[in-house]
Write an enzyme that holds these catalytic residues in place. Structure first.
Site, PDB file in Angstrom:
ATOM      1  N   LYS A  22       3.620   3.586 -22.315  1.00 41.26           N
ATOM      2  CA  LYS A  22       4.139   4.036 -21.008  1.00 41.26           C
ATOM      3  C   LYS A  22       5.041   2.974 -20.389  1.00 41.26           C
ATOM      4  CE  LYS A  22       1.411   3.320 -17.231  1.00 41.26           C
ATOM      5  NZ  LYS A  22       1.940   2.695 -16.013  1.00 41.26           N
ATOM      6  N   ASN A  23       4.576   1.733 -20.395  1.00 40.43           N
ATOM      7  CA  ASN A  23       5.316   0.698 -19.666  1.00 40.43           C
ATOM      8  C   ASN A  23       6.571   0.242 -20.393  1.00 40.43           C
ATOM      9  OD1 ASN A  23       3.541   0.888 -17.602  1.00 40.43           O
ATOM     10  ND2 ASN A  23       2.375  -0.960 -18.095  1.00 40.43           N
ATOM     11  N   CYS A 117       0.044   2.145  -8.404  1.00 34.90           N
ATOM     12  CA  CYS A 117      -1.358   1.752  -8.256  1.00 34.90           C
ATOM     13  C   CYS A 117      -1.505   0.711  -7.153  1.00 34.90           C
ATOM     14  CB  CYS A 117      -1.886   1.162  -9.562  1.00 34.90           C
ATOM     15  SG  CYS A 117      -2.320   2.388 -10.788  1.00 34.90           S
ATOM     16  N   ARG A 122       2.195  -5.994  -4.167  1.00 32.25           N
ATOM     17  CA  ARG A 122       3.280  -5.575  -5.039  1.00 32.25           C
ATOM     18  C   ARG A 122       4.647  -5.519  -4.330  1.00 32.25           C
ATOM     19  NH1 ARG A 122       1.367  -1.072  -9.185  1.00 32.25           N
ATOM     20  NH2 ARG A 122       2.638  -2.329 -10.582  1.00 32.25           N
ATOM     21  N   ASP A 305      -3.857  -5.640 -17.340  1.00 34.06           N
ATOM     22  CA  ASP A 305      -4.150  -4.205 -17.487  1.00 34.06           C
ATOM     23  C   ASP A 305      -5.428  -3.947 -18.293  1.00 34.06           C
ATOM     24  OD1 ASP A 305      -1.892  -3.711 -16.039  1.00 34.06           O
ATOM     25  OD2 ASP A 305      -0.654  -3.123 -17.743  1.00 34.06           O
ATOM     26  N   ARG A 397      -1.973   9.189 -15.235  1.00 29.46           N
ATOM     27  CA  ARG A 397      -0.685   8.500 -15.168  1.00 29.46           C
ATOM     28  C   ARG A 397      -0.447   7.607 -16.374  1.00 29.46           C
ATOM     29  NH1 ARG A 397      -0.453   5.078 -10.455  1.00 29.46           N
ATOM     30  NH2 ARG A 397       1.451   4.548 -11.540  1.00 29.46           N
TER      31      ARG A 397
HETATM   32  C1  EPZ Z   1       4.095  -4.181 -14.649  1.00 25.76           C
HETATM   33  O1  EPZ Z   1       4.023  -4.052 -13.243  1.00 25.76           O
HETATM   34  C2  EPZ Z   1       3.305  -3.043 -15.228  1.00 25.76           C
HETATM   35  N1  EPZ Z   1       3.910  -1.788 -14.811  1.00 25.76           N
HETATM   36  C3  EPZ Z   1       1.872  -3.139 -14.761  1.00 25.76           C
HETATM   37  O2  EPZ Z   1       1.137  -2.103 -15.370  1.00 25.76           O
HETATM   38  C4  EPZ Z   1       1.293  -4.476 -15.202  1.00 25.76           C
HETATM   39  O3  EPZ Z   1      -0.003  -4.609 -14.674  1.00 25.76           O
HETATM   40  C5  EPZ Z   1       2.169  -5.615 -14.686  1.00 25.76           C
HETATM   41  O4  EPZ Z   1       3.542  -5.414 -15.098  1.00 25.76           O
HETATM   42  C6  EPZ Z   1       1.727  -6.976 -15.184  1.00 25.76           C
HETATM   43  O5  EPZ Z   1       1.699  -7.007 -16.571  1.00 25.76           O
HETATM   44  C7  EPZ Z   1       4.944  -1.308 -15.493  1.00 25.76           C
HETATM   45  O6  EPZ Z   1       5.438  -1.893 -16.429  1.00 25.76           O
HETATM   46  C8  EPZ Z   1       5.464   0.005 -15.073  1.00 25.76           C
HETATM   47  P1  EPZ Z   1       4.924  -7.684 -12.063  1.00 25.76           P
HETATM   48  P2  EPZ Z   1       4.993  -4.862 -12.299  1.00 25.76           P
HETATM   49  O7  EPZ Z   1       6.219  -7.532 -11.356  1.00 25.76           O
HETATM   50  O8  EPZ Z   1       6.308  -4.986 -12.965  1.00 25.76           O
HETATM   51  C9  EPZ Z   1       4.293 -10.238  -8.047  1.00 25.76           C
HETATM   52  C10 EPZ Z   1      -0.448  -0.359 -15.414  1.00 25.76           C
HETATM   53  O9  EPZ Z   1      -1.649  -0.227 -15.124  1.00 25.76           O
HETATM   54  N2  EPZ Z   1       5.663  -9.839  -7.663  1.00 25.76           N
HETATM   55  O10 EPZ Z   1       4.901  -8.426 -13.341  1.00 25.76           O
HETATM   56  O11 EPZ Z   1       4.926  -4.243 -10.974  1.00 25.76           O
HETATM   57  C11 EPZ Z   1       3.346  -9.053  -8.029  1.00 25.76           C
HETATM   58  O12 EPZ Z   1       2.885  -8.754  -6.737  1.00 25.76           O
HETATM   59  C12 EPZ Z   1       0.480  -1.145 -14.531  1.00 25.76           C
HETATM   60  O13 EPZ Z   1       0.086   0.185 -16.397  1.00 25.76           O
HETATM   61  C13 EPZ Z   1       6.222 -10.328  -6.504  1.00 25.76           C
HETATM   62  O14 EPZ Z   1       5.602 -11.109  -5.756  1.00 25.76           O
HETATM   63  O15 EPZ Z   1       4.258  -6.259 -12.275  1.00 25.76           O
HETATM   64  C14 EPZ Z   1       2.259  -9.515  -8.977  1.00 25.76           C
HETATM   65  O16 EPZ Z   1       1.354 -10.329  -8.287  1.00 25.76           O
HETATM   66  C15 EPZ Z   1      -0.085  -1.534 -13.230  1.00 25.76           C
HETATM   67  N3  EPZ Z   1       7.496  -9.936  -6.147  1.00 25.76           N
HETATM   68  C16 EPZ Z   1       3.031 -10.339  -9.995  1.00 25.76           C
HETATM   69  O17 EPZ Z   1       4.277 -10.682  -9.373  1.00 25.76           O
HETATM   70  C17 EPZ Z   1       8.211  -9.075  -6.933  1.00 25.76           C
HETATM   71  O18 EPZ Z   1       9.353  -8.766  -6.569  1.00 25.76           O
HETATM   72  C18 EPZ Z   1       3.319  -9.616 -11.309  1.00 25.76           C
HETATM   73  O19 EPZ Z   1       3.902  -8.354 -11.060  1.00 25.76           O
HETATM   74  C19 EPZ Z   1       7.646  -8.597  -8.131  1.00 25.76           C
HETATM   75  C20 EPZ Z   1       6.363  -8.992  -8.471  1.00 25.76           C
END
Ligand code: EPZ
Length: 420
Positions: A22-23, A117, A122, A305, A397
């Site tokens: 999915k991701n 989620c 986020r 995850d 999802r």
């Molecule tokens: C991706 O989310 C995945 N989603 C998530 O999978 C996964 O848990 C996550 O990466 C971490 O591996 C998809 O790929 C669609 P991040 P993403 O940006 O991109 C902070 C699932 O269950 N951050 O790497 O949203 C954020 O708050 C899902 O399949 C900022 O502060 O994750 C977090 O603490 C849920 N500012 C950390 O970075 C930003 O602009 C990592 O988030 C962006 C992120």
């Protein structure tokens, strides 16, 4: 309301094929909006989030549909809008991936704050800062974000944290920018590499995907191509944990063991018997498993995850495990539900202490996020008696026909409707 009714205690046995990730599929589908011509994406999982993404693409004016099982065709040549519909934006986090591609191709995009989620705040500040550094102007008003740029211009970007989504969004924006973009402290997840491979097959020039430093040389246009999505490492991990917790014996096909090294390492450390062949992983019957400590980290560390599904195994392990969630600040919502089923877990901010118990019991529980929901399914398969699991919209999802897949492995799981 749909629920899963799970009668636990049956060891899972058999063989299943793991679906595409999915991701990986979601950002790739978003990237198709930059392509003039037809793209064919294979092994796309048939999930709610994917259907929402296809609907968004159609609302923007693209042709986008499943043409056969797992195969999606997109023709975004004639996209006529750059406004991502608000109601679809709210349905999933991945809608934010449209920002980079639409801005890069059309010089403007309007999105609203994405849903997804609820596992932490986020924010999308890294995405927005990066777009600004590439030359975009951004207006945020009444929950809407409007970005515009005559041309994006390549530059050096440094992420404060290796965010998966920000790396993907900025990589996509940079692909059609003028000149060279460098992304320092880029995320290294396999899904990033898969997106880069897709973009390369459409004519993009991207090097260093999967490393801390990525370099993108902008090109004028992308053309249609075919791509097969990588196997879903989180689905694979969830199924292995389900096999292990039921003391079953399951063979997974279409997996990439290199994407699961940290998880397989922790499973082995807890005493589980695993056999790994090229694209096959077998989890063999293990009588007992012991506590292990888990720290979630960006790839190649242990994936956030799989923190929740692994906790269901730890809840029944011998000894006490300490979990540390380093990626999202509020990703322990499944704990109260596991405790309801008899687990002994306490949480202090980002740390969870899991004292293994000898058995858990079926209960009525509710998923409040995708992977937390998967954790409850894993626990229910091992628990004594009947579990009724609500909140299936979260599980839908990210897991394609999970009930059918588990039933094929011998589990007693039915999807049925109950009144609220
Ligand atoms: C991706 O989310 C995945 N989603 C998530 O999978 C996964 O848990 C996550 O990466 C971490 O591996 C998809 O790929 C669609 P991040 P993403 O940006 O991109 C902070 C699932 O269950 N951050 O790497 O949203 C954020 O708050 C899902 O399949 C900022 O502060 O994750 C977090 O603490 C849920 N500012 C950390 O970075 C930003 O602009 C990592 O988030 C962006 C992120």
């Amino acid at each position: 309301m749909d629920v899963f009714q799970v009668r636990g205690g049956i060891p899972l046995e058999g063989e299943v094929r793991v679906c595409g990730a999915k991701n990986a599929a979601l950002p790739i589908l978003a990237a198709t909006t930059m392509v003039r011509g037809v793209t064919r994406i294979d092994d796309v999982p048939d999930l709610e989030d994917v259907r929402v993404m296809l609907e968004i693409l159609r609302r923007l004016g693209a042709k986008a549909e499943f043409v056969s099982a797992g195969l999606v065709e997109v023709d975004a040549t004639d996209i006529s809008s750059t406004n991502v519909p608000d109601e679809l934006m709210q349905k999933m986090r991945s809608s934010i991936f449209l920002m980079g591609p639409l801005l890069a191709r059309f010089g403007e995009v309007r999105v609203s704050k994405p849903g997804g989620c609820v596992i932490g705040q986020r924010p999308i500040d890294y995405h927005l800062r990066g777009m600004r550094e590439l030359g975009a102007s951004i207006e945020e008003r009444h929950g809407y974000i409007r970005c515009f740029a005559h041309r994006l211009v390549g530059t050096e970007l440094t992420l404060d944290f290796p965010s998966v989504g920000a790396t993907e969004n900025l990589m996509m924006a940079a692909v059609l920018a003028d000149g060279e973009t460098v992304i320092e402290n880029a995320a290294r997840e396999p899904e990033i590499v898969d997106l880069a491979r897709f973009l390369q097959s459409c004519g993009a020039v991207v090097t260093g995907a999967g490393e801390h430093r990525m370099v993108i040389h902008g090109v004028h246009h992308l053309s249609g191509a075919s791509h097969r999505v990588i196997p879903d490492r989180i689905v694979a991990g969830t199924l292995l944990l389900a096999a292990a917790v039921t003391r079953g014996s399951v063979v997974l096909r279409n997996v990439e063991p290199l994407h699961l090294m940290a998880v397989l390492g922790k499973m082995r450390e807890s005493g589980l018997h695993l056999r790994v062949l090229r694209d096959i992983i077998a989890c063999e019957m293990s009588d007992e498993f012991s506590a292990v400590d888990i720290r979630t980290e960006p790839f190649p560390g242990f994936p956030t995850d799989l923190q929740a599904p692994f906790m269901s195994l730890s809840a029944l392990a011998k000894g006490t495990s300490v979990f540390r969630e380093n990626v999202f600040e509020a990703r322990y919502k499944h704990v109260d539900e596991l405790v309801r089923m008899g687990a002994d877990i306490s949480v202090d901010l980002r740390t969870a202490v899991v004292r293994g118990v000898s058995k858990m019991s079926g209960a009525t529980v509710c998923a409040t996020d995708l992977r937390g929901g998967a954790a409850l399914v894993v626990a229910a398969l091992a628990a004594e008696g009947l579990t009724e699991l609500r909140g299936l919209q979260h599980i839908d999802r990210g897991y394609e026909f999970l009930d059918r897949q588990l039933s094929m492995l011998g589990a007693d799981v039915i999807r049925t409707q109950v009144s609220r």
